[in-house]
Design a protein around this motif. Structure first.
Motif, short mmCIF file in Angstrom:
data_model
loop_
_atom_site.label_atom_id
_atom_site.label_comp_id
_atom_site.label_asym_id
_atom_site.label_seq_id
_atom_site.Cartn_x
_atom_site.Cartn_y
_atom_site.Cartn_z
N GLY A 1 -9.60 -36.32 22.93
CA GLY A 1 -9.33 -37.16 21.83
C GLY A 1 -9.77 -38.33 22.20
N ALA A 2 -9.74 -38.82 23.36
CA ALA A 2 -10.34 -40.20 23.73
C ALA A 2 -11.66 -40.45 23.85
N VAL A 3 -12.63 -39.27 23.88
CA VAL A 3 -13.90 -39.15 23.47
C VAL A 3 -14.28 -39.31 21.95
N ILE A 4 -13.60 -38.68 21.29
CA ILE A 4 -13.41 -39.01 19.68
C ILE A 4 -13.12 -40.33 19.27
N ALA A 5 -12.12 -40.90 20.05
CA ALA A 5 -11.72 -42.29 19.77
C ALA A 5 -13.00 -43.32 20.04
N PHE A 6 -13.64 -42.88 21.30
CA PHE A 6 -14.89 -43.69 21.45
C PHE A 6 -15.74 -43.56 20.47
N LEU A 7 -16.11 -42.60 19.74
CA LEU A 7 -17.18 -42.34 18.59
C LEU A 7 -16.55 -43.25 17.44
N MET A 8 -15.28 -43.32 17.14
CA MET A 8 -14.67 -43.85 15.81
C MET A 8 -14.86 -45.17 16.29
N ALA A 9 -14.86 -45.78 17.13
CA ALA A 9 -14.80 -47.03 17.67
C ALA A 9 -16.29 -47.75 17.13
N ARG A 10 -17.41 -46.63 17.08
CA ARG A 10 -18.63 -47.24 16.80
C ARG A 10 -19.24 -46.31 15.79
N GLU A 11 -19.22 -46.50 14.48
CA GLU A 11 -19.36 -45.90 13.18
C GLU A 11 -20.80 -45.02 13.41
N ALA A 12 -21.88 -46.02 13.84
CA ALA A 12 -23.04 -45.39 14.12
C ALA A 12 -23.09 -44.07 15.07
N ASP A 13 -22.48 -44.15 16.06
CA ASP A 13 -22.42 -43.03 17.14
C ASP A 13 -21.54 -41.97 16.51
N LEU A 14 -20.69 -42.33 15.54
CA LEU A 14 -19.86 -41.18 14.89
C LEU A 14 -20.84 -40.53 14.04
N ILE A 15 -21.34 -41.08 13.13
CA ILE A 15 -22.44 -40.46 12.25
C ILE A 15 -23.44 -39.84 12.70
N THR A 16 -24.13 -40.34 13.90
CA THR A 16 -25.29 -39.70 14.61
C THR A 16 -24.66 -38.29 15.33
N THR A 17 -23.45 -38.32 16.02
CA THR A 17 -23.00 -37.20 16.37
C THR A 17 -22.80 -36.15 15.23
N ALA A 18 -22.11 -36.45 14.41
CA ALA A 18 -21.79 -35.58 13.26
C ALA A 18 -22.96 -34.81 12.83
N ALA A 19 -24.13 -35.72 12.46
CA ALA A 19 -25.18 -35.24 12.11
C ALA A 19 -25.86 -34.24 13.09
N ALA A 20 -25.83 -34.56 14.36
CA ALA A 20 -26.33 -33.66 15.21
C ALA A 20 -25.90 -32.45 15.43
N LEU A 21 -24.35 -32.30 15.28
CA LEU A 21 -23.66 -31.26 15.23
C LEU A 21 -23.51 -30.36 13.75
#
Length: 88
Positions: free
Chosen positions: A49-69
């Motif tokens: 959950g903390a790793v996902i919170a880390f991603l949510m703190a930086r939208e670009a990382d969230l979007i990049t990760t979602a695209a990769a997955l």
């Protein structure tokens, strides 16, 4: 109990973040964990959950990760909410 599909998604997120040349070192620096500590706690819902919170703190990382997955960012956010986004 955490939904197994959400746990699998969270583990995939962890794998992507840990393997990324930018996000991985930032995650380790922010958490104070080393690679061994991260591996040892990989099945801990609080860590995931903390790793996902880390991603949510930086939208670009969230979007990049979602695209990769190949999942929508909202699926990652839902997984984080399910895991409680606890601090590590």
């Amino acid at each position: 109990m955490v939904n197994e599909d959400l746990m699998v998604l969270a583990l995939r997120v962890l794998g992507h973040v840990a393997g990324d040349g930018d996000m991985g070192p930032r995650l380790l620096a922010l958490t104070g964990l080393d690679a061994d500590g991260l591996r040892a706690r990989a099945s801990d819902p609080a860590l995931l959950g903390a790793v996902i919170a880390f991603l949510m703190a930086r939208e670009a990382d969230l979007i990049t990760t979602a695209a990769a997955l190949e999942v929508p960012p909202s699926a990652i956010v839902r997984a984080g909410q399910s895991l409680g986004e606890d601090e590590i």
